[in-house]
Design an enzyme around this catalytic site. Structure first.
Site, PDB file in Angstrom:
ATOM      1  N   HIS A   1      -8.758  29.587 -14.213  1.00 61.33           N
ATOM      2  CA  HIS A   1      -8.923  28.201 -13.744  1.00 61.33           C
ATOM      3  C   HIS A   1     -10.323  27.999 -13.169  1.00 61.33           C
ATOM      4  CE1 HIS A   1      -4.860  26.895 -14.414  1.00 61.33           C
ATOM      5  NE2 HIS A   1      -4.321  27.778 -13.571  1.00 61.33           N
TER       6      HIS A   1
ATOM      7  N   GLU B   1      -5.853  32.814 -11.839  1.00 61.76           N
ATOM      8  CA  GLU B   1      -6.627  31.898 -10.997  1.00 61.76           C
ATOM      9  C   GLU B   1      -8.118  31.964 -11.328  1.00 61.76           C
ATOM     10  OE1 GLU B   1      -5.181  29.718  -9.275  1.00 61.76           O
ATOM     11  OE2 GLU B   1      -3.175  30.586  -9.497  1.00 61.76           O
TER      12      GLU B   1
ATOM     13  N   GLY C   1       0.813  -1.208   0.000  1.00 54.90           N
ATOM     14  CA  GLY C   1       0.000   0.000   0.000  1.00 54.90           C
ATOM     15  C   GLY C   1       0.842   1.251   0.000  1.00 54.90           C
ATOM     16  N   PRO C   2       0.244   2.396  -0.309  1.00 55.44           N
ATOM     17  CA  PRO C   2       0.987   3.665  -0.301  1.00 55.44           C
ATOM     18  C   PRO C   2       1.494   3.992   1.099  1.00 55.44           C
ATOM     19  CG  PRO C   2      -1.146   3.890  -1.417  1.00 55.44           C
ATOM     20  CD  PRO C   2      -1.157   2.565  -0.723  1.00 55.44           C
ATOM     21  N   PRO C   3       2.472   4.874   1.193  1.00 53.02           N
ATOM     22  CA  PRO C   3       2.975   5.265   2.524  1.00 53.02           C
ATOM     23  C   PRO C   3       1.893   5.923   3.358  1.00 53.02           C
ATOM     24  CG  PRO C   3       4.495   5.959   0.785  1.00 53.02           C
ATOM     25  CD  PRO C   3       3.263   5.481   0.100  1.00 53.02           C
ATOM     26  N   GLY C   4       1.907   5.602   4.647  1.00 47.97           N
ATOM     27  CA  GLY C   4       0.992   6.235   5.584  1.00 47.97           C
ATOM     28  C   GLY C   4      -0.387   5.635   5.651  1.00 47.97           C
ATOM     29  N   THR C   5      -0.602   4.465   5.045  1.00 51.88           N
ATOM     30  CA  THR C   5      -1.935   3.866   5.044  1.00 51.88           C
ATOM     31  C   THR C   5      -2.176   2.936   6.231  1.00 51.88           C
ATOM     32  OG1 THR C   5      -1.065   2.221   3.475  1.00 51.88           O
ATOM     33  CG2 THR C   5      -2.310   4.057   2.568  1.00 51.88           C
ATOM     34  N   GLY C   6      -1.187   2.737   7.097  1.00 53.68           N
ATOM     35  CA  GLY C   6      -1.409   1.959   8.317  1.00 53.68           C
ATOM     36  C   GLY C   6      -0.891   0.548   8.265  1.00 53.68           C
ATOM     37  N   LYS C   7       0.126   0.274   7.479  1.00 53.15           N
ATOM     38  CA  LYS C   7       0.650  -1.097   7.380  1.00 53.15           C
ATOM     39  C   LYS C   7       1.307  -1.520   8.692  1.00 53.15           C
ATOM     40  CE  LYS C   7       3.119  -0.014   3.751  1.00 53.15           C
ATOM     41  NZ  LYS C   7       2.609   1.350   3.486  1.00 53.15           N
TER      42      LYS C   7
END
Length: 663
Positions: free
Chosen positions: A473, A470, A248-254
């Site tokens: 946009h 801006e 999983g991506p960093p910081g997802t709670g592994k």
């Protein structure tokens, strides 16, 4: 021992009398300390030699009262004659004008027979001293100017004594740590594992403490049940998976999920990073792997968690960056240890990575990592649950709605949400608030997503240019039907940006329609188109917009089959890092003519979308002017203020009519 003595000894209020062996040890220790103290103080307590002035010394020599002298640097030591000769006779023989009685009295006041003395030679050379000593038959000796024998011995042995003492100290410290169960430190623990060991009593973390991640927790529930009651599965003939890979991506709670597995099952937990195996010396990592698994087998059932396993588990023989003997030997040892598990050794290896594509295939096969659990970014429901967990320790105001915060944090990981709550609390402390309100949570979100506000003075012309950029946009995001909802405009400098336009997706997306991608490129080009429409020229402020639009168009053409001329064919460029060495050995799988066609299609796609945006901008020039003037006045506009200025967005049919065939 009588009954009364036994009773008195057992009572905690009475001191226990020492036994005979203990008393003898204390007496010997006291005697030894007394002897050592006496040896140290004896030279200082003994009477020293008599200190004479140089004049008294020469008088004693002239009167024949000195038996021997010893020269050592500027010091003269010696011994008086025993028995002392007659002072008066010496004086007459010398022809001294001083009377015999006076000389005897003068010398006798400072000397006695056989007594030692010391004196200091003057800085001026005395040429009369040696002839005088020879004339009086004084025995003369001299010591060398170098240090004494004990000083030389001490100077030679002291460094070795320090080294030996340090060696013994480190050895004793290592022994104490190993006996105490420590795994770090010690001179001979270089090849020992650096894993941190946690007992199940040390942590009360369980699956209920992990918010969200319902699918991942369901996949790991079998591991928890097997660790808690392995006999139930053995009776059925089932074996526990040897390894579980958390992807999983960093910081997802592994890491949090791995600790929850051990805490839920109530078993010991070994935690370390993959980089802690690899050292400069070949063989150290393999030794640490052996030590880790040996310790884990003694504690089974237990959990081993290896974070960032890609640091040691990269593909072997991958070319540049892959031929590291120490890392490959460490990986080989991990493979051997995991393959050597027997069914009775209830040890499960949990590993985490965000780069599963670089792992060695031998590590991913069944029998090593039997199960792969994918952990995605949390959805809206999971984000709300995570926010509620981290908000327990924060004092929140009554107006805080964590559900709304969850809606406005699309794409946030669990670590990002924790950081959001903490940043809001820090802002509350900085402003001396009693609680965290909704406005502080919004400010914290803007700080994380856009960067902190910075003081950067802009001139009126540049400020007007940024406002129209801006607003361009924002106008495209308001008009294009498939674009994400417009949320906020600001010309307050944040981070590296002079201004920002925020869009808020209404739902979490994992697949994207072609219409959404086209409108997204249209929003990216809106700032540049507004500059051309109002000022008649473009600026460097659209550099990042052009880079993102070009990359998105390239993916649409070459990877997602969204070009009529290219067709439903994918020409994917290698996204692998160069250090793996793979892309250097791969040839281009399409011709130069196809590459030229891809470039033409990318340019044509971006130009078509830009032409469509320009026609829409010119048609709604009045709205652009009103929006830019409001931004110049207030600096920041939220969704409600934008809707009040722009009104209802046009219908899709009207947009197609304005855009013409280019849409």
């Amino acid at each position: 021992m009588t009954h009364d003595q036994t009773t008195r000894k057992a009572q905690p209020g009475h001191p226990t009398p020492p036994d005979g062996d203990s008393l003898r040890r204390r007496l010997l220790l006291a005697l030894g300390m007394t002897l050592v103290l006496w040896m140290i103080l004896a030279p200082w307590l003994a009477p020293g030699p008599t200190e004479l002035s140089y004049t008294r010394f020469k008088q004693a020599v002239s009167q024949g009262q000195v038996a021997e002298v010893t020269f050592e640097r500027d010091r003269i030591s010696g011994r008086f004659a025993d028995p002392l000769p007659d002072a008066s006779a010496g004086s007459k023989a010398e022809g001294d004008k001083t009377t015999a009685s006076a000389g005897s009295q003068d010398a006798g006041s400072v000397v006695s027979a056989g007594e030692s003395f010391e004196t200091t030679m003057p800085q001026v050379q005395d040429a009369e001293l040696l002839p005088l000593l020879e004339k009086r038959d004084v025995e003369i000796a001299a010591n060398p100017a170098e240090s004494g024998v004990w000083t030389r011995v001490l100077a030679t042995l002291l460094p070795w004594a320090i080294l030996l003492g340090g060696f013994l100290y480190l050895s004793q410290r290592m022994q104490k740590r190993m006996m105490g169960g420590g795994q770090d430190g010690g001179l001979f623990s270089f090849g020992k594992t650096k894993a941190k060991r946690f007992r199940h009593q040390d942590s009360n973390l369980g699956m209920d403490d992990v918010a969200g991640l319902e699918n991942a927790k369901a996949d790991l529930q079998e591991i928890v049940d097997h660790l808690a009651d392995p006999e139930r599965f053995r009776r059925l003939g089932a074996t526990m998976p040897k390894g579980v890979l958390l992807i999983g991506p960093p910081g997802t709670g592994k890491t949090l999920l791995a600790r929850a597995v051990a805490g839920e099952a109530g078993v010991p937990f070994f935690s370390l990073s993959g980089s802690e195996f690899v050292e400069m010396f070949v063989g150290v990592g393999a030794s640490r792997v052996r030590d880790l698994f040996e310790a884990a087998k003694k504690e089974s059932p237990c959990v081993i968690f290896i974070d960032e396993i890609d640091a040691v588990g990269r593909s072997r023989g991958a070319g540049l960056g892959g031929g590291h003997d120490e890392r490959e030997q460490t990986l080989n040892q991990i493979l051997s240890e995991m393959d050597g598990f027997t069914p009775t050794e209830d040890v499960v290896v949990l590993a985490a990575t965000n780069r599963p594509d670089v792992l060695d295939q031998a590590l991913l096969r069944p029998g090593r990592f039997d199960r792969k659990v994918h952990i995605d970014l949390p959805d809206r429901k999971a984000r709300k649950a995570i926010l509620e967990v981290h908000a327990r320790k924060i004092r929140l105001d009554a107006d805080v709605d964590l559900g709304k915060v969850a809606v406005r944090t699309v794409g946030f990981s669990g670590a990002d949400l924790e950081n959001l709550i903490n940043e809001a609390a820090l802002l509350a402390g900085r402003e001396r608030r009693d609680a965290v309100d909704m406005a502080l949570l919004e400010s914290a979100r803007d700080k994380i997503v856009l960067g902190a506000e910075r003081d950067q003075g802009m001139g009126d012309e540049e400020r007007r240019l940024v406002a129209y950029h801006e607003s361009g946009h924002a106008l495209m995001a308001w008009m294009l039907p498939a674009a994400d909802r417009l949320d906020k405009i600001s010309i307050v400098p944040r981070g590296r940006a002079l201004g920002v336009t925020q869009q808020l997706p209404e739902e979490d997306r994992r697949t994207y329609k072609e219409s959404y991608l086209r409108d997204r490129i249209g929003v990216m080009l809106g700032g540049r188109v507004a500059e051309q429409t109002v000022f008649g020229e473009v600026t460097t402020g659209a550099e990042s917009d052009l880079a993102q639009a070009t990359e998105l168009a390239r993916r649409m053409v070459s990877r997602w089959g969204m070009s009529r001329r290219i067709g439903p064919v994918a020409f994917r460029r290698s996204d692998e890092p160069v250090f793996l060495g793979r892309e250097m050995g791969q040839s281009q799988d399409f011709s130069d003519a196809t590459a030229r066609l891809i470039d033409e299609e990318i340019r044509q796609l971006v130009e078509d979308i830009e032409g469509r945006a320009r026609r829409l901008m010119e048609e709604h020039r009045d709205r652009l002017e009103r929006l830019a003037e409001a931004v110049l006045e207030d600096e920041s506009l939220d969704r409600s203020a934008i809707d009040a200025i722009l009104g209802e967005p046009p219908r899709s049919g009207e947009i197609r009519r304005i855009a013409g065939a280019g849409g």
